[in-house]
Design a protein around this motif. Sequence first.
Motif: not given
Length: 145
Positions: A10-20
Amino acid sequence: MGTPTGLRLYTTPQLLALEERVLTAVAAGFGTGRGVVDDATIVIAIAAHENTTGGRLGEDQRAMVTAVCASGDAVQCVLGPAGSGKTYALAAAAHAWRQAGFTVWGASVNGTAAEQLARATAIPTRTVASLLNRLDLANHQVLTD
Protein backbone atom coordinates in the motif's frame (compact mmCIF):
# COMPACT_ATOMS: atom_id res chain seq x y z
CA MET A 1 11.43 -7.35 -9.01
CA GLY A 2 7.87 -8.48 -8.32
CA THR A 3 6.12 -8.97 -5.03
CA PRO A 4 5.66 -12.41 -3.47
CA THR A 5 2.32 -14.02 -4.23
CA GLY A 6 -0.43 -12.77 -1.97
CA LEU A 7 1.58 -9.86 -0.57
CA ARG A 8 -0.26 -6.56 -0.74
CA LEU A 9 1.63 -3.32 -0.81
CA TYR A 10 0.00 0.00 0.00
CA THR A 11 1.09 3.52 -0.70
CA THR A 12 -0.33 6.87 -1.69
CA PRO A 13 0.02 8.87 -4.90
CA GLN A 14 1.87 11.53 -2.90
CA LEU A 15 4.43 9.04 -1.57
CA LEU A 16 4.97 7.56 -5.03
CA ALA A 17 5.51 11.07 -6.42
CA LEU A 18 7.99 11.86 -3.64
CA GLU A 19 9.91 8.63 -4.26
CA GLU A 20 10.05 9.45 -7.95
CA ARG A 21 11.40 12.96 -7.19
CA VAL A 22 14.12 11.51 -4.95
CA LEU A 23 15.17 8.89 -7.50
CA THR A 24 15.19 11.50 -10.28
CA ALA A 25 17.33 13.85 -8.18
CA VAL A 26 19.79 11.06 -7.34
CA ALA A 27 20.08 10.03 -11.00
CA ALA A 28 20.52 13.65 -12.11
CA GLY A 29 23.31 14.08 -9.55
CA PHE A 30 25.62 11.36 -10.87
CA GLY A 31 28.92 12.75 -12.12
CA THR A 32 27.97 16.39 -11.60
CA GLY A 33 31.25 17.35 -9.97
CA ARG A 34 29.72 18.11 -6.56
CA GLY A 35 31.89 18.10 -3.47
CA VAL A 36 35.04 16.92 -5.22
CA VAL A 37 38.16 16.97 -3.08
CA ASP A 38 41.61 16.45 -4.59
CA ASP A 39 43.66 13.42 -3.56
CA ALA A 40 46.28 15.40 -1.63
CA THR A 41 43.63 17.09 0.53
CA ILE A 42 41.98 13.73 1.22
CA VAL A 43 45.29 12.22 2.39
CA ILE A 44 45.99 15.24 4.62
CA ALA A 45 42.46 15.19 6.04
CA ILE A 46 42.65 11.49 6.88
CA ALA A 47 45.96 12.02 8.68
CA ALA A 48 44.60 15.03 10.56
CA HIS A 49 41.47 13.09 11.55
CA GLU A 50 43.57 10.20 12.84
CA ASN A 51 45.87 12.57 14.76
CA THR A 52 42.89 14.37 16.32
CA THR A 53 41.01 11.22 17.33
CA GLY A 54 43.96 8.98 18.11
CA GLY A 55 42.31 6.28 16.00
CA ARG A 56 43.24 4.71 12.73
CA LEU A 57 41.17 4.21 9.57
CA GLY A 58 41.27 0.77 8.01
CA GLU A 59 41.95 0.34 4.30
CA ASP A 60 38.22 -0.10 3.61
CA GLN A 61 37.47 3.11 5.49
CA ARG A 62 40.19 5.00 3.62
CA ALA A 63 38.71 3.71 0.36
CA MET A 64 35.26 4.92 1.44
CA VAL A 65 36.55 8.40 2.30
CA THR A 66 38.36 8.63 -1.03
CA ALA A 67 35.33 7.35 -2.96
CA VAL A 68 32.79 9.75 -1.45
CA CYS A 69 35.12 12.75 -1.60
CA ALA A 70 36.31 12.19 -5.17
CA SER A 71 33.28 10.85 -7.04
CA GLY A 72 31.52 14.14 -7.76
CA ASP A 73 28.11 12.54 -7.30
CA ALA A 74 25.58 14.80 -5.59
CA VAL A 75 24.26 11.93 -3.46
CA GLN A 76 26.48 9.36 -1.78
CA CYS A 77 25.35 6.14 -0.14
CA VAL A 78 27.59 4.27 2.25
CA LEU A 79 26.55 0.78 3.25
CA GLY A 80 28.03 -1.47 5.88
CA PRO A 81 27.08 -3.45 8.95
CA ALA A 82 26.64 -1.77 12.31
CA GLY A 83 29.96 -1.19 14.01
CA SER A 84 32.02 -1.30 10.81
CA GLY A 85 33.26 2.28 11.23
CA LYS A 86 31.11 4.14 8.72
CA THR A 87 30.54 7.07 11.06
CA TYR A 88 34.21 7.29 12.04
CA ALA A 89 35.19 7.32 8.36
CA LEU A 90 32.46 9.86 7.57
CA ALA A 91 34.03 12.21 10.10
CA ALA A 92 37.27 12.02 8.10
CA ALA A 93 35.37 12.70 4.87
CA ALA A 94 33.71 15.71 6.47
CA HIS A 95 37.15 16.96 7.49
CA ALA A 96 38.30 16.65 3.86
CA TRP A 97 35.25 18.51 2.54
CA ARG A 98 35.73 21.33 5.07
CA GLN A 99 39.44 21.56 4.16
CA ALA A 100 38.39 21.91 0.52
CA GLY A 101 36.08 24.80 1.43
CA PHE A 102 32.71 23.02 1.45
CA THR A 103 30.03 23.43 4.08
CA VAL A 104 29.07 20.03 5.47
CA TRP A 105 25.58 19.25 6.76
CA GLY A 106 24.24 16.00 8.10
CA ALA A 107 20.71 14.62 8.11
CA SER A 108 19.23 11.59 9.79
CA VAL A 109 15.75 10.13 9.96
CA ASN A 110 15.24 10.69 13.68
CA GLY A 111 16.43 13.08 16.35
CA THR A 112 18.47 10.59 18.37
CA ALA A 113 20.37 9.44 15.29
CA ALA A 114 20.95 13.07 14.28
CA GLU A 115 22.37 13.86 17.72
CA GLN A 116 24.65 10.82 17.61
CA LEU A 117 25.87 11.66 14.11
CA ALA A 118 26.61 15.26 15.12
CA ARG A 119 28.46 14.15 18.24
CA ALA A 120 30.53 11.51 16.43
CA THR A 121 31.44 13.57 13.38
CA ALA A 122 31.30 17.25 14.38
CA ILE A 123 28.94 17.72 11.43
CA PRO A 124 25.99 20.03 12.13
CA THR A 125 23.11 17.57 11.79
CA ARG A 126 19.32 17.86 11.60
CA THR A 127 16.52 15.45 11.05
CA VAL A 128 15.62 14.96 7.40
CA ALA A 129 12.22 16.54 8.08
CA SER A 130 13.84 19.59 9.69
CA LEU A 131 16.31 20.00 6.83
CA LEU A 132 13.57 19.71 4.20
CA ASN A 133 11.46 22.23 6.09
CA ARG A 134 14.39 24.67 6.22
CA LEU A 135 14.99 24.23 2.50
CA ASP A 136 11.31 24.77 1.72
CA LEU A 137 11.05 27.93 3.83
CA ALA A 138 14.38 29.56 2.91
CA ASN A 139 14.25 32.79 0.96
CA HIS A 140 17.77 32.18 -0.33
CA GLN A 141 19.75 29.20 -1.64
CA VAL A 142 20.69 27.12 1.40
CA LEU A 143 22.59 24.34 -0.35
CA THR A 144 25.34 25.28 -2.76
CA ASP A 145 27.70 23.37 -5.03
